[in-house]
Enzyme design. Structure first.
Site, PDB file in Angstrom:
ATOM      1  N   GLU A  59       6.500 -15.794 -10.937  1.00 56.73           N
ATOM      2  CA  GLU A  59       5.986 -14.405 -10.416  1.00 56.73           C
ATOM      3  C   GLU A  59       5.523 -13.649 -11.755  1.00 56.73           C
ATOM      4  OE1 GLU A  59       8.252 -11.719  -7.978  1.00 56.73           O
ATOM      5  OE2 GLU A  59      10.245 -12.307  -8.942  1.00 56.73           O
ATOM      6  N   LYS A  94      11.589 -16.283 -10.560  1.00 55.61           N
ATOM      7  CA  LYS A  94      11.106 -15.111 -11.508  1.00 55.61           C
ATOM      8  C   LYS A  94      10.165 -15.670 -12.566  1.00 55.61           C
ATOM      9  CE  LYS A  94      12.481 -12.208 -10.178  1.00 55.61           C
ATOM     10  NZ  LYS A  94      13.397 -12.032  -9.233  1.00 55.61           N
ATOM     11  N   LYS A 127       5.762  -4.902  -4.259  1.00 57.29           N
ATOM     12  CA  LYS A 127       7.174  -4.709  -4.102  1.00 57.29           C
ATOM     13  C   LYS A 127       7.818  -4.741  -2.734  1.00 57.29           C
ATOM     14  CE  LYS A 127      11.429  -3.349  -6.478  1.00 57.29           C
ATOM     15  NZ  LYS A 127      11.629  -4.773  -6.765  1.00 57.29           N
ATOM     16  N   GLU A 175      16.115 -18.940  -7.978  1.00 62.08           N
ATOM     17  CA  GLU A 175      15.685 -17.752  -8.284  1.00 62.08           C
ATOM     18  C   GLU A 175      15.192 -17.832  -9.771  1.00 62.08           C
ATOM     19  OE1 GLU A 175      15.488 -14.947  -7.158  1.00 62.08           O
ATOM     20  OE2 GLU A 175      15.513 -13.321  -8.806  1.00 62.08           O
ATOM     21  N   HIS A 202      14.363 -37.929  -6.185  1.00 65.19           N
ATOM     22  CA  HIS A 202      14.038 -38.203  -4.757  1.00 65.19           C
ATOM     23  C   HIS A 202      12.404 -37.704  -4.693  1.00 65.19           C
ATOM     24  CE1 HIS A 202      17.874 -39.430  -3.140  1.00 65.19           C
ATOM     25  NE2 HIS A 202      18.241 -38.514  -3.715  1.00 65.19           N
ATOM     26  N   CYS A 245       0.835  -1.250  -0.072  1.00 64.82           N
ATOM     27  CA  CYS A 245      -0.126  -0.133   0.027  1.00 64.82           C
ATOM     28  C   CYS A 245       0.965   1.420   0.001  1.00 64.82           C
ATOM     29  CB  CYS A 245      -0.922   0.235   1.433  1.00 64.82           C
ATOM     30  SG  CYS A 245      -2.176  -1.351   1.191  1.00 64.82           S
ATOM     31  N   ASN A 261      -1.747   1.818   5.685  1.00 63.50           N
ATOM     32  CA  ASN A 261      -0.938   0.800   5.127  1.00 63.50           C
ATOM     33  C   ASN A 261      -0.808  -0.169   6.335  1.00 63.50           C
ATOM     34  OD1 ASN A 261       0.914  -1.143   4.069  1.00 63.50           O
ATOM     35  ND2 ASN A 261       2.507   0.350   4.563  1.00 63.50           N
ATOM     36  N   GLY A 262      -1.077  -1.428   6.465  1.00 54.90           N
ATOM     37  CA  GLY A 262      -0.567  -2.476   7.410  1.00 54.90           C
ATOM     38  C   GLY A 262      -1.943  -3.465   7.597  1.00 54.90           C
ATOM     39  N   TRP A 313      -2.735  -2.586  -1.830  1.00 51.72           N
ATOM     40  CA  TRP A 313      -2.580  -4.037  -1.761  1.00 51.72           C
ATOM     41  C   TRP A 313      -3.395  -4.912  -0.826  1.00 51.72           C
ATOM     42  CZ3 TRP A 313      -0.734  -8.208   1.128  1.00 51.72           C
ATOM     43  CH2 TRP A 313      -0.189  -9.297   0.273  1.00 51.72           C
ATOM     44  N   ARG A 334       3.970  -0.548  -4.970  1.00 53.73           N
ATOM     45  CA  ARG A 334       3.712  -0.954  -3.426  1.00 53.73           C
ATOM     46  C   ARG A 334       2.326  -1.622  -3.674  1.00 53.73           C
ATOM     47  NH1 ARG A 334       7.097   1.823   0.265  1.00 53.73           N
ATOM     48  NH2 ARG A 334       5.861   0.710   1.707  1.00 53.73           N
TER      49      ARG A 334
HETATM   50  C1  F6R Z   1      10.979 -11.351  -6.091  1.00 54.05           C
HETATM   51  C2  F6R Z   1      10.921 -10.136  -5.226  1.00 54.05           C
HETATM   52  C3  F6R Z   1      10.648 -10.461  -3.864  1.00 54.05           C
HETATM   53  C4  F6R Z   1      11.458  -9.766  -2.900  1.00 54.05           C
HETATM   54  C5  F6R Z   1      11.280  -9.921  -1.363  1.00 54.05           C
HETATM   55  C6  F6R Z   1      12.182  -9.064  -0.312  1.00 54.05           C
HETATM   56  O1  F6R Z   1      11.253 -10.768  -7.452  1.00 54.05           O
HETATM   57  O2  F6R Z   1      10.972  -9.114  -5.589  1.00 54.05           O
HETATM   58  O3  F6R Z   1      10.713 -12.010  -3.622  1.00 54.05           O
HETATM   59  O4  F6R Z   1      12.792 -10.117  -2.934  1.00 54.05           O
HETATM   60  O5  F6R Z   1       9.925  -9.541  -1.365  1.00 54.05           O
HETATM   61  O6  F6R Z   1      11.976  -7.916  -0.583  1.00 54.05           O
HETATM   62  P1  F6R Z   1      13.305  -7.303  -0.155  1.00 54.05           P
HETATM   63  O7  F6R Z   1      14.626  -7.264  -0.588  1.00 54.05           O
HETATM   64  O8  F6R Z   1      12.840  -5.807  -0.217  1.00 54.05           O
HETATM   65  O9  F6R Z   1      13.185  -7.191   1.446  1.00 54.05           O
END
Ligand code: F6R
Length: 604
Positions: free
Chosen positions: A484, A481, A599, A477, A500, A2, A97-98, A71, A27
């Site tokens: 998501e 990627k 994010k 990773e 396994h 948010c 927010n929260g 969000w 956000r």
């Molecule tokens: C994936 C992504 C998330 C962040 C995670 C941690 O592409 O962006 O998995 O890596 O939410 O966020 P930070 O690094 O801001 O603590």
């Protein structure tokens, strides 16, 4: 999560808060809204991106506004659940927010008292409580409301009787105040206000702040006035423009050579590591992070253990914060663990809580973070700033590479301190790390080759990513990627682990991405590729330039530039990012704002 922004000043607030809100859309982006002070409060809110709300927003000359991009936590994305929320006669408007943990009890009590609710949102109790407690002073009304609620929150409030006043508070989620000239700003993030001011106040938890165009008043949790410190922050100039790229994510992938280079200047020239007190005998290291940052931490474990022989554990922040106290704490100070928190945003709720738990246990804490001044950088003992520049795409890309680089440099620093690397070896490492930007540029120059692999994936039921040793985290990773941004189910595995269980899933519609670097696990990985091919899964392998074996046993292969396998996670990461990007592009998803994600994850 948010985004919150508020403006009080001598200009029209509407355009300023909309402009600022758009900088916070990463956000959360399921709905948005704005409250403006006309004769009465005017509230406009709409499901969907900010542009949906903008379309129905009447023009206003008001010089006071608060706004929100959401969000969803409680209640689906809808017009009614969007913020700002108001009391029944629209005298108070609140953005939040929260999450309010005890909102159901409060709502029930308020309903018994005759108050009506129009949304499913936990936040709606806030304007109703504030209006109930209001007796002429908005700060007092908010203060009284806070004693009823439990949870985490940033709250900004305006009231029809206070035509130039915003009152705000934070508890475990971000809040900043931006100071202008006869105008002031409230926001959940400095990016919202940097265009207007670099003068920032960072209130602490539970401090209430009253903001008018000409004044800022800060109060502690008993409403005692407090002094505040104004900090000047660096201006980010390049943000918020796609610079000719179709998406921020693509732009940020292509910015990686520069991000690594800028971070190298920070690491090797400004040298923040010298300022950290790391000259004690470190018995163990604990790395703590979420998501992509966690994967950077896993790579860091391999590097640091290889260089220093110090045992490194890597935990998800959400697990670490509730785990039993770190072993050995409370023992001899010289062996207390070093805890490295990794967070690009510096605001992730679980990582912040993990940092606090580690500090409480007497650990020495270091944050690797991309946002100077963010919460985590203010709470830990030492900070390594990654100089990626602002990352807007929700999927982390350039911050991942600079986090890994920071951990490599930390590893060499610890190894040099403990005598396991001598000075010439340290310099050799530095010179290899300095070559990374050009290696990354070479992968970027091969992007057409990566794009040509897309048809192998668009109809996939599931995609498996496998690697071993330092490239096992890259398998994780790569899978993260892909899922998501393309919404294709993907999983990352250590290559030796498929037999396994997961082999049961393999077949023609489950392509595999295998990372086969010529380190001590190479021959084992080749055998794993054979096992997967035998189950008819198409295998696309990343290998080093000139590899003689991989082309013979893989359906497709991609050569990364010549590089020591220990540094291969960097070019491998870029391959993973571009492949996911091109697959998602082909599938037409909203790449910069994938569904359900945000994010900056400021809730648990
Ligand atoms: C994936 C992504 C998330 C962040 C995670 C941690 O592409 O962006 O998995 O890596 O939410 O966020 P930070 O690094 O801001 O603590």
């Amino acid at each position: 999560m948010c985004g919150i922004v508020g403006y009080t000043g001598n200009k029209q607030a509407q355009d300023i808060v909309l402009d600022s809100l758009k900088k916070l859309e990463y956000r959360g982006y399921d709905s948005s809204g704005i409250a403006l002070k006309e004769d009465k409060l005017v509230i406009c809110k709409k499901e969907g991106p900010i542009s949906n709300m903008e379309e129905i927003l009447p023009k206003s000359n008001s010089s006071l506004a608060i706004a929100h991009t959401r969000w969803a936590t409680h209640g689906v994305p809808s017009d009614a659940n969007a913020h700002p929320h108001a009391d029944a006669d629209n005298s108070v408007a609140v953005v939040h927010n929260g999450t309010i943990d005890n909102y159901l009890d409060i709502r029930e009590n308020l309903e018994e008292e005759g108050y009506k609710f129009v949304s499913e949102s936990d936040s709606e109790i806030l304007p109703i409580l504030i209006s109930k407690y209001y007796a002429g002073d908005l700060v007092e009304a908010l203060h009284n409301s806070l004693s009823d609620i439990q949870g985490i929150f940033t709250i900004a409030v305006i009231h029809e009787n206070h035509p130039d006043e915003i009152v705000a508070v934070r508890h475990e989620t971000p809040l900043i105040i931006g100071l202008g000239n006869s105008e002031n700003f409230v926001a959940s993030d400095i990016y919202a206000v940097l265009k207007y001011t670099q003068q920032i106040i960072y209130p602490d938890d539970n401090q209430i702040v009253r903001v008018t165009p000409e004044s800022i008043d800060l109060f502690d949790s008993s409403l005692k006035p407090l002094e505040y410190v104004v900090e000047t922050v660096e201006k980010y100039t390049e943000v918020a423009e796609k610079g000719g790229y179709e998406h921020f994510m693509l732009k940020e992938i292509f910015e990686q050579p520069k991000a690594l280079q800028d971070s190298q200047t920070e690491l090797f020239i400004d040298n923040p590591l010298e300022g950290l007190s790391l000259n004690w005998k470190i018995g163990s290291i604990s790395i703590v992070a979420c998501g992509t940052s966690y994967h950077a931490g896993l790579v860091g474990k391999y590097v640091i253990e290889q260089l220093t022989a110090i045992p490194v554990s890597v935990d998800y922040s959400s697990e670490f914060r509730y785990a039993a106290p770190v072993q050995g704490v409370g023992g001899i100070l010289s062996s207390r663990p070093l805890v490295v928190l990794i967070s690009q945003s510096g605001e992730t709720a679980d990582t912040l809580a993990a940092a606090r738990a580690a500090k409480q246990q007497g650990c020495y804490t270091i944050a690797v973070c991309n946002v100077p001044g963010s919460r985590i950088t203010r709470e830990v003992d030492g900070v390594i700033i990654t100089k990626s520049g602002q990352e807007i795409g929700v999927a982390a890309t350039k911050t991942f590479l600079t986090q890994m680089q920071a951990l490599y440099v930390l590893g060499t620093h610890l190894a040099f301190n403990s005598g396991s690397l001598d000075h010439p070896q340290l310099k050799l490492w530095e010179s290899e790390i300095r070559k990374l930007p050009s290696k990354i540029t070479q992968v970027l120059n091969s992007s057409e080759g990566i794009k040509s692999l897309v048809p192998n994936f668009v109809n996939a039921k599931s995609v498996f990513f496998v690697g071993r040793n330092i490239n096992y985290p890259l398998a994780l990773e790569g899978a993260l990627k892909l899922k998501e941004i393309s919404y294709i189910h993907a999983e990352g595995y250590p290559a030796g682990e498929l037999k396994h269980g997961p082999l049961a899933l393999l077949g023609e519609d489950t392509p595999i991405i295998a990372v086969a670097m010529q380190d001590h696990t190479y021959s084992k990985l080749l055998s794993n590729i054979e096992e997967m091919s035998a189950r008819k899964a198409p295998v696309i392998t990343l290998c080093q330039k000139g590899d003689q074996h991989v082309p013979k046993i893989s359906d497709k292969y991609f050569e990364i530039p010549e590089i020591d396998p220990v540094l291969s996670p960097f070019p491998v990461a870029v391959f993973m990012q571009l492949l996911s990007y091109y697959i998602a592009h082909e599938l037409g998803t909203d790449i910069d704002k994938p569904r359900n994600l945000a994010k900056s994850v400021t809730v648990e």
